[in-house]
Scaffold this active site. Structure first.
Site, PDB file in Angstrom:
ATOM      1  N   ASP A  34      47.732  41.921  48.924  1.00 22.02           N
ATOM      2  CA  ASP A  34      47.682  42.572  50.234  1.00 22.02           C
ATOM      3  C   ASP A  34      48.684  43.715  50.366  1.00 22.02           C
ATOM      4  O   ASP A  34      48.425  44.709  51.042  1.00 22.02           O
ATOM      5  CB  ASP A  34      47.880  41.556  51.356  1.00 22.02           C
ATOM      6  CG  ASP A  34      49.242  40.878  51.317  1.00 22.02           C
ATOM      7  OD1 ASP A  34      49.651  40.420  50.245  1.00 22.02           O
ATOM      8  OD2 ASP A  34      49.894  40.797  52.379  1.00 22.02           O
ATOM      9  N   GLU A  57      47.739  39.393  35.976  1.00 15.72           N
ATOM     10  CA  GLU A  57      48.716  40.472  35.776  1.00 15.72           C
ATOM     11  C   GLU A  57      49.238  40.542  34.341  1.00 15.72           C
ATOM     12  O   GLU A  57      49.558  41.631  33.858  1.00 15.72           O
ATOM     13  CB  GLU A  57      49.881  40.302  36.747  1.00 15.72           C
ATOM     14  CG  GLU A  57      49.536  40.506  38.206  1.00 15.72           C
ATOM     15  CD  GLU A  57      49.029  39.256  38.911  1.00 15.72           C
ATOM     16  OE1 GLU A  57      48.746  39.305  40.120  1.00 15.72           O
ATOM     17  OE2 GLU A  57      48.903  38.201  38.222  1.00 15.72           O
ATOM     18  N   HIS A 120      55.693  36.331  52.934  1.00 10.03           N
ATOM     19  CA  HIS A 120      55.123  35.721  51.741  1.00 10.03           C
ATOM     20  C   HIS A 120      55.497  36.499  50.486  1.00 10.03           C
ATOM     21  O   HIS A 120      55.755  37.698  50.524  1.00 10.03           O
ATOM     22  CB  HIS A 120      53.605  35.597  51.857  1.00 10.03           C
ATOM     23  CG  HIS A 120      52.885  36.897  52.045  1.00 10.03           C
ATOM     24  ND1 HIS A 120      52.910  37.608  53.222  1.00 10.03           N
ATOM     25  CD2 HIS A 120      52.102  37.618  51.197  1.00 10.03           C
ATOM     26  CE1 HIS A 120      52.180  38.695  53.110  1.00 10.03           C
ATOM     27  NE2 HIS A 120      51.676  38.732  51.875  1.00 10.03           N
ATOM     28  N   HIS A 121      55.549  35.792  49.387  1.00  8.25           N
ATOM     29  CA  HIS A 121      55.943  36.300  48.067  1.00  8.25           C
ATOM     30  C   HIS A 121      57.440  36.605  47.961  1.00  8.25           C
ATOM     31  O   HIS A 121      57.864  37.250  47.003  1.00  8.25           O
ATOM     32  CB  HIS A 121      55.148  37.551  47.667  1.00  8.25           C
ATOM     33  CG  HIS A 121      53.663  37.354  47.615  1.00  8.25           C
ATOM     34  ND1 HIS A 121      53.081  36.118  47.477  1.00  8.25           N
ATOM     35  CD2 HIS A 121      52.639  38.263  47.686  1.00  8.25           C
ATOM     36  CE1 HIS A 121      51.756  36.265  47.464  1.00  8.25           C
ATOM     37  NE2 HIS A 121      51.464  37.548  47.588  1.00  8.25           N
ATOM     38  N   GLY A 414      55.624  39.272  19.339  1.00 13.28           N
ATOM     39  CA  GLY A 414      54.825  38.136  18.898  1.00 13.28           C
ATOM     40  C   GLY A 414      54.356  37.207  19.997  1.00 13.28           C
ATOM     41  O   GLY A 414      54.377  35.990  19.828  1.00 13.28           O
ATOM     42  N   ASP A 441      41.755  30.828  17.675  1.00 11.33           N
ATOM     43  CA  ASP A 441      41.302  30.086  18.845  1.00 11.33           C
ATOM     44  C   ASP A 441      42.447  29.740  19.795  1.00 11.33           C
ATOM     45  O   ASP A 441      42.296  29.802  21.020  1.00 11.33           O
ATOM     46  CB  ASP A 441      40.540  28.821  18.432  1.00 11.33           C
ATOM     47  CG  ASP A 441      41.310  27.952  17.446  1.00 11.33           C
ATOM     48  OD1 ASP A 441      42.311  28.415  16.869  1.00 11.33           O
ATOM     49  OD2 ASP A 441      40.892  26.791  17.227  1.00 11.33           O
ATOM     50  N   ASN A 468      40.080  27.490  13.901  1.00  9.91           N
ATOM     51  CA  ASN A 468      40.656  26.580  12.904  1.00  9.91           C
ATOM     52  C   ASN A 468      41.449  25.451  13.558  1.00  9.91           C
ATOM     53  O   ASN A 468      42.448  24.977  13.041  1.00  9.91           O
ATOM     54  CB  ASN A 468      41.505  27.345  11.881  1.00  9.91           C
ATOM     55  CG  ASN A 468      42.509  28.279  12.538  1.00  9.91           C
ATOM     56  OD1 ASN A 468      42.685  28.268  13.751  1.00  9.91           O
ATOM     57  ND2 ASN A 468      43.166  29.094  11.728  1.00  9.91           N
ATOM     58  N   GLY A 470      43.381  24.926  16.435  1.00  7.25           N
ATOM     59  CA  GLY A 470      44.733  24.872  16.965  1.00  7.25           C
ATOM     60  C   GLY A 470      45.662  25.936  16.443  1.00  7.25           C
ATOM     61  O   GLY A 470      45.252  26.966  15.918  1.00  7.25           O
ATOM     62  N   GLU A 474      51.863  27.653  13.599  1.00  2.62           N
ATOM     63  CA  GLU A 474      52.895  26.644  13.866  1.00  2.62           C
ATOM     64  C   GLU A 474      52.753  25.459  12.901  1.00  2.62           C
ATOM     65  O   GLU A 474      53.762  24.892  12.455  1.00  2.62           O
ATOM     66  CB  GLU A 474      52.801  26.157  15.315  1.00  2.62           C
ATOM     67  CG  GLU A 474      52.612  27.245  16.354  1.00  2.62           C
ATOM     68  CD  GLU A 474      53.711  28.283  16.349  1.00  2.62           C
ATOM     69  OE1 GLU A 474      54.762  28.047  15.721  1.00  2.62           O
ATOM     70  OE2 GLU A 474      53.529  29.345  16.955  1.00  2.62           O
TER      71      GLU A 474
END
Length: 560
Positions: A34, A57, A120-121, A414, A441, A468, A470, A474
């Site tokens: 707004d 955003e 607000h915000h 990264g 994925d 693959n 996941g 990692e």
């Protein structure tokens, strides 16, 4: 207009848009709220800038980054507080990787600020500067615009973004956007400042160093691109018969068929030709280089940080002696003259073609090795490859792309999920090039919403999604079967239509033969988005990533 008439006035919002257009910005990314709606009316009324509403955003920040890497500047618009904080991670990535853009946030009116109203915000404490302070460490300049300073501050902040090649922040109270200011004059783009005395001193020191060198090589990186020094780097390499390499973050800063190219240098993980050229040179010339763990094989580079000639954005050094006020392009120009005298000779042959890959069973399981070789072979001179910081980046960064192809990645910051919205920005920045997104994925689940934005903008990229199961990167570093590296299993074949890309061509591949067919089909399907889901084994990773993962694991555990 007569000489006695005052100069024309426009609104602050119009002034800001005019300056953005002068920097080559014709798309503004963001989410309405707004506080910024009246300003958005000004955007929609502009004949030169288009509004691109993103799903959130963070996606807007990533898209502005991809846009800026392609057009040299980007912009995003959010609402105060909740909107701008959602974007701050993307802005931080642009800061780390030296991408110039402006984050505009529109907030409550000046009257609300003066009253300390709990609107607000806000955090219900009357502190309206809280979120500007949150941005302070990830931008190189910022301002809160007021009617009496808006034009001056817009020019100062945007000029700083250009000079530093980093993001900046503007907070615009909603009523200030409608205030009148004088129309802009002059230009924001100025040539880099050169300290002529220091440039001459650098020339003398560099000449002495070059004249005594038995051999020399050039290592280039992404700052050559950010500071518009590509042609100057090409001039240096054309002046002398020097071997050269890039860090993976500087891939395609010049085409791989430029004479003398030896490949991607990544410390002890690099191919022999690149490693021998860079580590064996008596004089190493570094152009726009940033030494990060992900691009140096975990800091396994074998050259002294202060030895040789180093060219930074606004300074140069010779064996550690600094010369301020020597812009990157100017330093490269000096070196081109000196190198031509010392190392002129027949041009070195470009990197020889890679040996043909080992034969694969066309009906066997698809492997990472075959996947990235096949995808690289598919590229054309007008392809922009955008590789996610996972197996996609480590698989593609050492592959040879078509001459003229561009490579976008985010190996320093990264932040996973960056590349899908960055694809949106890069494609809107240059519709003459076809985007090729390579993403896993796990990363895709972070920002897949922007697939719908790509469809709304009628963009037709090729998206290769590696399914693959996941977070494979990692898993390679730690916890190969740990629950924290698992993700929800999605029906990826249904995702494009569910997100608004109903006419997308959706394909899949689990074998080399199916991949070849899918890529062939994608090459001939240019009128709509092509989404290819490929499946590889959960533990299958590119060799570069496999070797780097051990290094990362050791350093995370406290080992040097």
């Amino acid at each position: 207009m007569s000489m006695t008439e005052p100069p024309p006035t426009i609104t602050v919002g119009e002034y800001l848009l005019h300056r953005l257009v002068s920097l080559g910005v014709h798309h503004l990314f963001g989410v309405p709220g707004d506080y910024n709606l009246a300003f958005l009316d000004t955007v929609l009324a502009s004949p030169h800038i288009s509004w691109v509403g993103t799903a959130n955003e963070l996606g807007a920040a990533y898209a502005a980054d991809g846009y800026a890497r392609t057009r040299s500047f980007g912009a995003l618009l959010t609402t105060f507080g909740v909107g701008e904080l959602s974007a701050v991670n993307g802005v931080a990535g642009s800061y780390a990787e030296r991408v110039p853009l402006v984050h505009i946030t529109v907030g409550p009116s000046q009257a609300a600020e003066r009253a300390g109203a709990i609107v607000h915000h806000t955090a219900a404490d009357g502190d309206y500067d809280r979120f500007a302070r949150a941005h302070a460490s990830v931008v190189c300049a910022s301002a809160v615009l007021r009617p009496d300073n808006a034009a001056r501050e817009i020019d100062r902040v945007l000029s700083t973004a250009l000079h530093e090649s980093r993001p900046v922040y503007l907070r615009l109270p909603s009523d200030v956007a409608l205030a009148q200011v004088q129309a802009p004059t002059g230009t924001l783009r100025r040539p880099p400042e050169v300290n002529e005395k220091n440039l001459a001193a650098f020339r003398t020191a560099a000449e002495e160093r070059i004249s005594s060198a038995r051999s020399a090589a050039v290592l280039a990186d992404f700052l050559v691109d950010r500071f518009q020094a590509r042609s100057a780097l090409a001039g240096l390499l054309d002046a002398g018969s020097l071997p050269w390499a890039v860090l993976s973050s500087g891939k395609t800063v010049l085409p791989a068929d430029t004479p003398g190219f030896t490949g991607v240098y990544s410390g002890e993980l690099a191919a022999p030709a690149a490693r021998a050229a860079i580590e064996g040179a008596d004089l190493l010339i570094r152009a726009g280089v940033v030494l990060a763990d992900t691009t140096t094989g975990g800091f396994t580079h074998r050259f002294e940080a202060e030895a040789g000639i180093d060219l930074a954005p606004h300074s140069a050094s010779v064996d550690g002696k600094p010369f301020d006020g020597v812009p990157l392009a100017a330093g490269l120009g000096v070196l081109a003259e000196l190198v031509e005298r010392r190392f002129a000779g027949p041009k070195r042959a470009p990197l020889p073609a890679a040996a043909p890959p080992d034969p694969v069973d066309p009906a066997g399981p698809l492997t990472q090795d075959h996947l990235w070789t096949a995808v690289a072979s598919w590229t054309t001179p007008d392809t922009t490859v955008i590789a996610e910081q996972g197996t996609s980046f480590f698989g593609m960064c050492t592959e040879t792309l078509a001459s003229g192809a561009r490579f976008i990645a985010q190996p320093l910051w990264g932040s996973i999920g960056y590349t899908l919205p960055a694809l949106l920005g890069a494609q809107l920045a240059d519709r003459t090039r076809r985007g090729l997104l390579l993403i896993g994925d796990g990363s895709a689940q972070m920002t897949i919403q922007e697939l719908g934005t790509l469809a709304r903008q009628h963009l037709n990229p090729v998206i290769v999604l590696v399914n693959n199961d996941g977070y494979t990167v990692e898993r390679a570093i730690h916890g190969p079967r740990a629950a924290y590296n698992d993700i929800a299993e999605w029906n990826w074949q249904a995702v494009p239509a569910a997100l608004g890309a109903a006419d997308a061509l959706v394909l899949s591949a689990i074998t080399p033969a199916q991949l070849d067919t899918a890529l062939h089909t994608a090459a001939h399907t240019t009128d709509r988005m092509v989404f290819i889901e490929v499946r590889t084994d959960m533990d299958d990773v590119p060799e570069l990533l496999h070797r780097l993962a051990g290094n990362v694991q050791a350093r995370n555990g406290g080992e040097a």
